[in-house]
Design an enzyme around this catalytic site. Sequence first.
Site, PDB file in Angstrom:
ATOM      1  N   CYS A 183      -1.463  -1.145  -6.080  1.00  0.00           N
ATOM      2  CA  CYS A 183      -0.223  -1.626  -6.677  1.00  0.00           C
ATOM      3  C   CYS A 183      -0.260  -1.307  -8.162  1.00  0.00           C
ATOM      4  O   CYS A 183      -1.066  -1.865  -8.900  1.00  0.00           O
ATOM      5  CB  CYS A 183      -0.045  -3.120  -6.460  1.00  0.00           C
ATOM      6  SG  CYS A 183       1.476  -3.694  -7.254  1.00  0.00           S
ATOM      7  N   GLY A 184       0.634  -0.423  -8.589  1.00  0.00           N
ATOM      8  CA  GLY A 184       0.639  -0.006  -9.982  1.00  0.00           C
ATOM      9  C   GLY A 184       1.212  -1.049 -10.916  1.00  0.00           C
ATOM     10  O   GLY A 184       0.693  -1.255 -12.023  1.00  0.00           O
ATOM     11  N   HIS A 185       2.298  -1.739 -10.504  1.00  0.00           N
ATOM     12  CA  HIS A 185       2.868  -2.721 -11.424  1.00  0.00           C
ATOM     13  C   HIS A 185       1.880  -3.858 -11.673  1.00  0.00           C
ATOM     14  O   HIS A 185       1.774  -4.362 -12.799  1.00  0.00           O
ATOM     15  CB  HIS A 185       4.215  -3.253 -10.880  1.00  0.00           C
ATOM     16  CG  HIS A 185       4.111  -4.460 -10.004  1.00  0.00           C
ATOM     17  ND1 HIS A 185       4.035  -4.392  -8.628  1.00  0.00           N
ATOM     18  CD2 HIS A 185       4.039  -5.778 -10.307  1.00  0.00           C
ATOM     19  CE1 HIS A 185       3.948  -5.607  -8.132  1.00  0.00           C
ATOM     20  NE2 HIS A 185       3.940  -6.471  -9.121  1.00  0.00           N
ATOM     21  N   ASP A 204      10.915  -4.035  -4.348  1.00  0.00           N
ATOM     22  CA  ASP A 204      10.206  -3.945  -5.624  1.00  0.00           C
ATOM     23  C   ASP A 204      11.223  -3.913  -6.760  1.00  0.00           C
ATOM     24  O   ASP A 204      12.092  -3.046  -6.809  1.00  0.00           O
ATOM     25  CB  ASP A 204       9.348  -2.679  -5.640  1.00  0.00           C
ATOM     26  CG  ASP A 204       8.275  -2.704  -6.716  1.00  0.00           C
ATOM     27  OD1 ASP A 204       8.454  -3.426  -7.723  1.00  0.00           O
ATOM     28  OD2 ASP A 204       7.266  -1.999  -6.557  1.00  0.00           O
ATOM     29  N   GLY A 235       4.479   1.467  -9.307  1.00  0.00           N
ATOM     30  CA  GLY A 235       3.498   2.312  -9.980  1.00  0.00           C
ATOM     31  C   GLY A 235       2.853   3.348  -9.090  1.00  0.00           C
ATOM     32  O   GLY A 235       2.819   4.544  -9.427  1.00  0.00           O
ATOM     33  N   SER A 236       2.337   2.929  -7.932  1.00  0.00           N
ATOM     34  CA  SER A 236       1.733   3.905  -7.023  1.00  0.00           C
ATOM     35  C   SER A 236       2.802   4.823  -6.442  1.00  0.00           C
ATOM     36  O   SER A 236       2.557   6.001  -6.170  1.00  0.00           O
ATOM     37  CB  SER A 236       0.950   3.204  -5.909  1.00  0.00           C
ATOM     38  OG  SER A 236       1.763   2.279  -5.207  1.00  0.00           O
TER      39      SER A 236
END
Length: 402
Positions: free
Chosen positions: A106-108, A307, A312-313
């Site tokens: 998870c990028g965020h 989201d 991010g990903s």
Amino acid sequence: MAKLPIRQDIIPAGDAPILTVDTHTTGEPTRIIYSGFPALHGHTLLQKKADAKANHDHIRRRLMLEPRGHREMFGALLVNNTELTASGDADIGVLFMHNEGFSDMCGHATIALGRFLVDFDAEACPGLFPGRNLQLNKKTMTTTVNLHCPCGVVKVTVPVVVGLEGKLQSDPGKSVSFVSVDSYATGLDVDVTLPDASRWSELGERTRITVDFCYGGAFYCVVDAEELGFDSLKSTDLDALRRAAGSLMDALNADPQYRQFFQHPTEPDLGCLLGVIIRDTSRGVIPDGVDGAELGLCIFGDQQQVDRSPCGSGSAARRTIGHTKYNWPMEKKQVYHSLVSEASGRGGFTAYVVERSQDQGDASDVAGERVRVRVEGQAFYTGFSTFVVESADRISGSGFML
């Protein structure tokens, strides 16, 4: 731990309060769990993830769902010790969670974790991140943390200032960035046949659509809004987009011919389709210093969680598609907007390729070369919580969702 503002004997003995820090990244929440979660068994991070799923999933539900959370909540459980922290390849581990289960990347949340792992007070959080040893790059005024995610090690770079007593603290006015694990396209311009049970009204008479598949730490199906039968993301009802994404996910998961596009080459546990990203390339505010922009909506999980951030990903995956499918130069900076950042003009994620992976794997397994993508964004603190369950509470111990 700070004292609770009520009598301590109200809380059942042996049921430790769970302490969290709440943040948002472009409006998408991350509830960072740093104390009170039961110790996880296993040597590897994936073994600890399996233990969390098998034996402590009620706590995930408690923290993510009502009445303490909501269907769009997201969480990050910090894990001090993994096989990669033991080897020195990572500084700390994390498990990501949401309303339906666990995510591999998870990028965020990684952006939010970057700030917290720099800022937390060791005296107030005893036992957290015992290996923390932040090094200041005076030239760039940044520090880095190697975060062990289920998908691998992600290098997080955090802009900092020197605060009281010479301690580093994150600079909230600047973007945190992370470099993805190897990202690669697994299928480009794939024709998907939709059975009657998996079709939605906006398709009209069509029974086939064309999509891309890509991995950016998690697997995504990326599809244009027009391909789904919608004129634009901005003018479309969100529930209709949810239904279309959910139906597409159901069709992809039900038909074995599509499994090849979301199979991990080395870890079977990572081989699942996390979500659908619907893109609208006709929209997107282009900030100064970047080369292009597009609007997107990531809908993930079995419950079609939306989201709020640009994902991010998913940004790493989409930028990889740009590199592979459209031959974008590595240095091209693309801004990915969500519905929130498009509306406000702030909060888009900037992504560009920083290197080609030395390990290209089996060329027959992928549709393009493996690259590493840098993703930049901002996160902010929103609150601090202590969560408990009273012994007489028969409703909220495992959470619920309407």
